[in-house]
Design a protein around this motif. Sequence first.
Motif, PDB file in Angstrom:
ATOM      1  N   GLU A 154     -18.270  28.289   7.176  1.00 14.56           N
ATOM      2  CA  GLU A 154     -17.719  29.135   8.378  1.00 14.56           C
ATOM      3  C   GLU A 154     -18.025  28.120   9.378  1.00 14.56           C
TER       4      GLU A 154
ATOM      5  N   ARG B  95     -17.735  33.324  16.221  1.00 12.85           N
ATOM      6  CA  ARG B  95     -18.052  33.106  14.682  1.00 12.85           C
ATOM      7  C   ARG B  95     -17.841  34.601  14.144  1.00 12.85           C
TER       8      ARG B  95
ATOM      9  N   THR C 219     -15.720  35.651  10.774  1.00 13.56           N
ATOM     10  CA  THR C 219     -15.988  36.220   9.734  1.00 13.56           C
ATOM     11  C   THR C 219     -15.063  37.472   9.482  1.00 13.56           C
TER      12      THR C 219
END
Length: 389
Positions: A35, A56, A60
């Motif tokens: 990621e 982030r 996700t």
Amino acid sequence: MANGQKSTGNIKQFNVLYLILTLKNHSDKKHPITEKEILDHLNKDYSSQYGVSMDRSTLTRMLNALEGIGLGVFRDEDIAETTRHIDLNLSNGLSFYLRHVEIAGAPDMYYYESVLLESELMTLYDAIETYNYFCVDDIRNISYKLSSLRPLSKELLRYTPSPADTLLKEDNEVLQNIDALANIIRNKQLATIKYGFYNDKLILEQKEGYPKIMRPLRLIWSNGYYYCIMGIKKYKNTVNLRVDRILQIEPVEDTDTEELKKYSSDDHESKSDYRTKNPVMYSGSLSNYRILVNASANNMMNTIVDTFGKGDAATISKLKKTVPVNADTAKKYHLKNNGEGWVALSVKCSEPGMELFATEYCRDVIIVSPDASAQRVKAALKEALGHYS
């Protein structure tokens, strides 16, 4: 857009697209990425020009949403070398899938995988580059487009023509001819065809008797060339014209259905069926041939199967039914060692096709019957031998 200005609208609505493009451009089954790596690539590739700035948690959330929508974007299984198209579940219209890789003790990883494998892509590319009648610009253009399907393979597809390529691969409009012929076939039209041959200066010039009105029936790849099967007026047999030697194609507008019936048609079930019955791509009625073959010669039996057994398991099975030549046959045809290693077999082929094949492989192939073909090959070889006196 007003004043020619582009508008990106709400940048966030394109985030899924940017995510998929990032995975496409920077990952595949052999190169999954975390990621963090996805985020780094995404913000670097799309921030300056498109104003993308993703965190982030957003990434996700998007990955989880994509994984949960059930449209086949994420898959649980890999596409392997043996995967068939019926196993790919392409009904959703996607030519790719995403994969979530979980490894104990390591960060989760993701990748984009095209349904076209790298091995398949390379096979396509090699086939296109190999055949000299595709011009340099065509090869470069196709390789560039192919590389966009699998960006990580682009270095493998970089085409740098040599001086020899530039000399050999002149622009002869093969792709344009294929497109024009495909449209004519689709529309069930006749066409006025100008066909050429290479003169002593290796310049393609119009062949005598052309242009002709013909009926394009089918495009077929055989023996390293693209051919178009053509119907001829009031003849039973079709003819095969090499696409790279067609100088001009003009469709006959408003082709009458009754007029079409006056032209020979192609009644073969498949292209493989046609290639089997026209192994050297010479047209004409098929004849039964009895031939002798030097089976001990390097790769000769493979050549026989490749030429006369394409796409037809029954034909290949017949080719396996060879009969060793006897002493009388060996003596008649002046075979060394009483014909050891030579076999007799039967094949079907057009007369000009078989005579060309027997001439090309004259050391290891002998026509036994029909005698007329055997005599023509003998006369041609005798005349050729006279050139070396």
